[in-house]
Design a protein around this motif. Structure first.
Motif, PDB file in Angstrom:
ATOM      1  N   ILE A  20      13.783 -36.517  -9.085  1.00 62.46           N
ATOM      2  CA  ILE A  20      13.679 -35.841  -7.782  1.00 62.46           C
ATOM      3  C   ILE A  20      12.683 -36.494  -6.829  1.00 62.46           C
ATOM      4  N   ASP A  72      12.548 -38.579  -1.818  1.00 66.44           N
ATOM      5  CA  ASP A  72      13.166 -37.434  -2.484  1.00 66.44           C
ATOM      6  C   ASP A  72      14.572 -37.798  -2.949  1.00 66.44           C
ATOM      7  N   ARG A  73      15.135 -36.928  -3.736  1.00 69.49           N
ATOM      8  CA  ARG A  73      16.447 -37.198  -4.325  1.00 69.49           C
ATOM      9  C   ARG A  73      17.521 -37.380  -3.255  1.00 69.49           C
ATOM     10  N   ASN A  74      17.495 -36.576  -2.197  1.00 73.16           N
ATOM     11  CA  ASN A  74      18.521 -36.686  -1.152  1.00 73.16           C
ATOM     12  C   ASN A  74      18.519 -38.079  -0.527  1.00 73.16           C
ATOM     13  N   ALA A  75      17.344 -38.593  -0.197  1.00 75.17           N
ATOM     14  CA  ALA A  75      17.246 -39.934   0.384  1.00 75.17           C
ATOM     15  C   ALA A  75      17.716 -40.984  -0.630  1.00 75.17           C
ATOM     16  N   GLU A  77      19.928 -40.569  -3.062  1.00 74.95           N
ATOM     17  CA  GLU A  77      21.384 -40.474  -3.235  1.00 74.95           C
ATOM     18  C   GLU A  77      22.139 -41.223  -2.138  1.00 74.95           C
ATOM     19  N   GLU A  78      21.572 -41.298  -0.946  1.00 77.43           N
ATOM     20  CA  GLU A  78      22.231 -41.997   0.164  1.00 77.43           C
ATOM     21  C   GLU A  78      22.286 -43.510  -0.045  1.00 77.43           C
TER      22      GLU A  78
END
Length: 179
Positions: A20, A72-75, A77-78
């Motif tokens: 994360i 973070d995980r969202n960044a 994943e992109e």
């Protein structure tokens, strides 16, 4: 491929997010899995994004990597699927009989008498050493061990790789010794 593409060398491909805190799994292309961390800033093919490595560690078959600014995980994943490059002038000079895989791709493979056998489409390593994947004019691709015995001559300027193959190497029927 444009001239700009010819100046780029693929070093790694970003995979899935790891945890994360912005780390990602990276598939490195090189003898040393951490070698892509030695060149400073990495770029995407279009050079529209740059990446600096904050830290990296080998974990099984990938390198878990944290890039500066990916927190973070969202960044993370992109970034999945992005290929990371350096420019050719960042690479060290090679010794005699050393080659960058990228330089071999597209070269013509001939037998020792000069008869064409195909073109190199990629260099693979499945764990037992480098293999040249060769696409003949017709038929399926095949592999040549990238050893001095099988590939005694390479002329980068002419774009020719000479292969010294056993007589039945490209035969589709089993040899008598296979009985």
């Amino acid at each position: 491929m444009s001239e700009a593409d010819d100046n780029l060398v693929l070093m790694a491909r970003i995979g899935a997010a790891h945890g994360i805190r912005g780390e990602v799994r990276v598939k490195a292309f090189g003898d040393d899995p951490l070698s892509f961390t030695d060149y400073g800033t990495l770029v995407t093919r279009k050079a529209d994004k740059t990446f600096e490595i904050e830290r990296a560690r080998v974990q099984k078959t990938v390198v878990v990597t944290k890039f500066v600014g990916i927190d973070d995980r969202n960044a993370a994943e992109e970034l999945n699927g992005l290929e990371l490059f350096i420019t050719r002038d960042q690479l060290p000079d090679l010794e005699d009989d050393e080659f960058y895989h990228e330089d071999l791709v597209g070269m013509t493979v001939t037998d020792m008498s000069g008869e064409p056998l195909g073109k190199i489409v990629t260099v693979q390593d499945f764990g037992a050493g480098d293999l040249l994947e060769v696409r003949p004019r017709r038929g399926a691709t095949y592999y040549l061990p990238f050893t001095k015995a099988f590939v005694p001559e390479i002329d980068l300027e002419a774009g020719i790789v000479k292969a010294d193959l056993p007589d039945d190497y490209l035969s589709e029927s089993p040899s008598e010794s296979d009985d």
